[in-house]
Design an enzyme around this catalytic site. Structure first.
Site, PDB file in Angstrom:
ATOM      1  CG  HIS A  85      38.294 -45.940 -44.394  1.00 25.14           C
ATOM      2  ND1 HIS A  85      38.850 -46.408 -43.227  1.00 25.14           N
ATOM      3  CD2 HIS A  85      39.319 -45.532 -45.158  1.00 25.14           C
ATOM      4  CE1 HIS A  85      40.165 -46.303 -43.296  1.00 25.14           C
ATOM      5  NE2 HIS A  85      40.483 -45.768 -44.448  1.00 25.14           N
TER       6      HIS A  85
ATOM      7  CB  CYS B  48      39.769 -45.326 -39.695  1.00 22.64           C
ATOM      8  SG  CYS B  48      37.999 -45.635 -39.852  1.00 22.64           S
TER       9      CYS B  48
END
Lengths: 192, 561
Positions: free
Chosen positions: B508, B189
């Site tokens: 994240h 990510c």
């Protein structure tokens, strides 16, 4: 700071007090003079703009917190933590849904094998011989073996297949990391 | 913030200018101490006193004015009486002896005059400058020749061709062009978030979509050039080519998420020290790929990368700016100036209060007229405050004494950063990850940051910082820092925000994109539309702003590549 009204101050204290008051007045006058100049010369626009922004931001942030944004298309959990984040039961802006692990199949450009996209990185890591789990021993011996055999000595008996696999292991000595770079990488590598 | 302009003079000042000697004559009375205010003293050791006050009581007033006409010294309470009682006109204008500011005794207010400011500025610059560039030469002032913008629109035949090739050309597209999810390949990510931001950086997007780097024609792909370390390299990885492929994929009109596997492979071939399957830092990745793109496609004819002109490659052309660093000796005022190119600006989170700003609170804690006293009163950090802190003059530690050339010894010094030249795209990196080498701990700072959607960088430019260092005097245009005139506008608009949620070890990254004035959340393969408040309340980690107005630069070569 206010002196007690009962006991008169000694001359020394009076002098010290007057010194302090003078310094204080001086400092206040300095600031007043500077701000007066900034305001009069039209240099202070940014201050107002910043305060206005902050007000707008605070108002909108507070307003938004009171109700969830409309469903419509693209319902998503805000601040979805956790890797591989996705929505919990919803569709994206194109009306599609996606599995937690990408199901796309990719052909590895290193070894040619088909790999599921969601697991491509760990595969590539082993494939290229990088990362903590890299196995270095094979390459060293095979390299040595090739040099020996090029001199005409039939040293190592390896099939062409394994040879091809070995030549794909690139840059082994510097490929091993110690796992030090977590999500919060260190900031020493760039200018500034 | 524009250059300071003199307000219209009050009638007394105007009359004084006409009748008296020009204010520049005061120059010989101006005394300037290093890092101090300019003072008015006829004699260096003179101690001015207010005559009426001295007669009445022995106490001294801190603010003293000297009448320009008769050199009488008085304090504010006696100012008005001097102006009106004196014989003859023209005694209204006085000067603050400790601050070199003009004062109109009749109006009872501070007034401003360009000639006087010029005199003060000259006095300051002759004693405090020259600033020398010690390590790197100051970039030569280059006036960029501008080419007028000519609007272009496709003719019917071209439009038909475009529509047939790309269905998103028509107005009925559900989402803006170029919007496409990126599959997470396993803890990637950090890569996806940066790629999304780059995909929608207007100058970079235009470069690749305008076919300025065609991956089928790139010379670095041919087997002619080989690298000794990669024995099997029939193809050499060119990150720009792989980026070109991603642009093609994103703007193809395909809506299924794309897997940037080839880009990951190429990047790992370049950055072997970062090649591992684990979570990485998005900012580190950003710097890494810009670096490698530069290595791949740098134009060796242009050695100007060191000077930050950005002509060497598209990465520098888009992201490279120049920072100015001034180190001033506190003892003699000597300033040493250096210039450094930079691809982004890393900002410390300016934590004013320890209590986090709670969005759930009903009343925002913003008070009118409050000017952020080092963030003491407000509970929120703002990007502008972080930038102010970045450009603030800081006293260096006693251990880091700077060697002053004039004093010929190590002295305590002040350091101040400012922006000499703004890049086309400004990337701000918020330092949320603290690593303490001493305590061997790392932690993430979760503090909320407010950031504007429109940003004016003028207060942080070198010209502004220098001007305020010299008391915000009204400079005549030629006398100002001659090579710091920025021809480009300083107004920026935000287009991408990379946020980080979660803990330091397991977090994240998500990118918010602003397209057609709507915000979209790009969470790996999931692209959804979100409201503004979601973006405002997210934890910004990297902020991308693009210049509001872009100019065409006249091309110096006949055939533009």
């Amino acid at each position: 700071m206010s002196s007690s009204n009962d006991a008169p101050l000694s001359p020394r204290s009076q002098l010290a007090l007057r010194c302090f008051e003078e310094l204080l007045d001086c400092a206040v006058a300095d600031v007043a003079s500077e701000c007066h100049r900034i305001a009069r010369l039209g240099l202070d626009r940014s201050v107002d703009a910043e305060e206005e922004e902050l007000r707008v931001w605070a108002a909108r942030a507070a307003a938004g917190g009171d109700h969830h944004h409309p469903g419509g298309f693209g319902v998503a959990e805000e601040g979805g933590a956790g890797p591989g984040g996705g929505s919990k039961g919803g569709v994206d802006v194109f009306g599609q849904t996606h599995p937690a692990i990408a199901a796309d199949v990719i052909e590895c450009m290193n070894c040619g094998r088909p790999v599921v996209a969601g697991r491509f990185a760990p595969h590539l890591e082993k494939c290229m011989g990088k990362g903590r789990k890299a196995r270095a021993k094979n390459t060293r011996s095979s390299t040595a073996g090739r040099t020996r055999s090029s001199n005409g000595i039939a040293a190592s008996s390896y099939s062409p297949y394994s040879n091809a696999a070995n030549t794909n292991r690139v840059n082994v000595p510097n490929g091993v990391t110690d796992g030090g770079c977590g999500t919060g990488g260190d900031h020493s590598s760039h200018v500034l | 913030m524009s250059t300071p302009s003199a307000p219209p003079p009050c009638p007394h000042l105007a009359a004084h200018r006409l009748s008296s000697r020009p204010l520049r004559f005061l120059r010989r009375c101006l005394r300037v101490r290093p890092l101090g205010r300019p003072e008015i003293r006829r004699d260096p050791r003179e101690l001015p006193r207010c005559s009426p006050c001295a007669a009445a009581s022995p106490s001294q007033s801190p603010r003293l004015y000297a009448c320009l006409s008769c050199a009488a010294v008085f304090c504010p309470s006696h100012a008005a009486s001097h102006a009106s009682a004196s014989a003859g006109p023209g005694h209204q204008i006085a000067v603050d002896v400790d601050r070199a500011e003009l004062f109109c005794a009749a109006c009872g207010d501070q007034v401003y005059d360009p000639d006087f400011d010029h005199a003060v500025f000259l006095a300051q610059s002759s004693s405090l400058l020259p600033s020398t560039s010690s390590t790197s030469p100051s970039p030569a002032p280059r006036k960029r020749r501008r080419v007028d913008y000519r609007a272009w629109a496709p003719d019917p035949a071209e439009f038909a061709l475009m529509s047939s090739a790309d269905p998103t050309t028509s107005a009925s597209a559900a989402a803006p062009a170029g919007l496409r999810g990126l599959n997470n390949l396993g803890n990637t990510c950090f890569m996806n978030s940066v790629l999304q931001a780059l995909l929608h950086a207007p100058p970079l997007r235009n470069y690749f979509l305008g076919d300025r780097h065609n991956r089928f024609l790139c010379p670095r792909r041919t087997p002619v050039r080989h690298r000794a370390t990669e024995a099997d390299a029939a193809k050499v990885a060119c990150l720009a080519c792989d980026l070109d492929e991603i642009y093609s994929a994103a703007f193809s009109g395909e809506r299924m998420p794309y897997s940037p596997a080839k880009f990951l492979y190429s990047w790992w071939q370049h950055a072997s020290n970062l090649a591992s399957y684990e979570q990485q830092d998005a900012h580190e990745f950003f710097i890494s790929i810009l670096d490698h793109i530069h290595e791949n496609i740098k134009d060796d004819q242009h050695k100007s990368h060191a000077q930050g002109h950005g002509d060497c490659c598209i990465a520098h052309r888009v992201f490279s700016g120049i920072l100015r660093s001034d180190v001033t000796c506190t003892s003699c005022g000597f300033t040493s100036t250096t210039f450094e190119p930079c691809m982004d600006i890393s900002l410390d989170l300016d934590i004013g209060d320890n209590t986090p700003f709670g969005v759930a609170n009903t009343k925002p804690h913003v008070r009118n007229g409050e000017r952020g006293l080092a963030g003491m009163n407000s509970k929120v950090s703002t990007l502008m405050r972080c930038l102010e802190r970045f450009t603030r003059a800081e006293r260096l530690d006693a251990e880091q004494k700077f060697f002053c050339e004039r004093c010929d010894e190590r002295q305590e010094s002040l350091k101040q950063m400012s922006i000499r030249r703004l890049p086309l795209v400004s990337c701000f990196h918020i330092k949320r990850f603290e690593h303490s080498a001493v305590k061997k701990v790392s932690r993430k700072v979760d503090h909320c940051l407010q950031f504007p959607f429109s940003l004016d960088m003028a207060p942080y430019l070198s010209s502004s910082i220098l001007r305020s260092r010299y008391g915000n005097r009204i400079f005549p245009a030629e006398a100002s820092d001659a090579d710091a005139v920025s021809e480009l506008s300083s107004e920026f608009e935000i287009f991408a925000v990379i946020t980080h949620s979660g803990k330091l070890e397991a977090g994240h990254y998500v990118t918010y994109l602003r397209l057609n004035n709507h915000w979209y959340k790009c969470d790996d393969a999931w692209v959804t539309r979100v409201e503004e408040h979601t973006v405002r309340t997210s934890q910004a980690y990297m902020l991308f702003y693009v210049q509001k107005t872009l100019y065409y630069k006249a091309c110096e070569r006949a055939a533009a590549v």
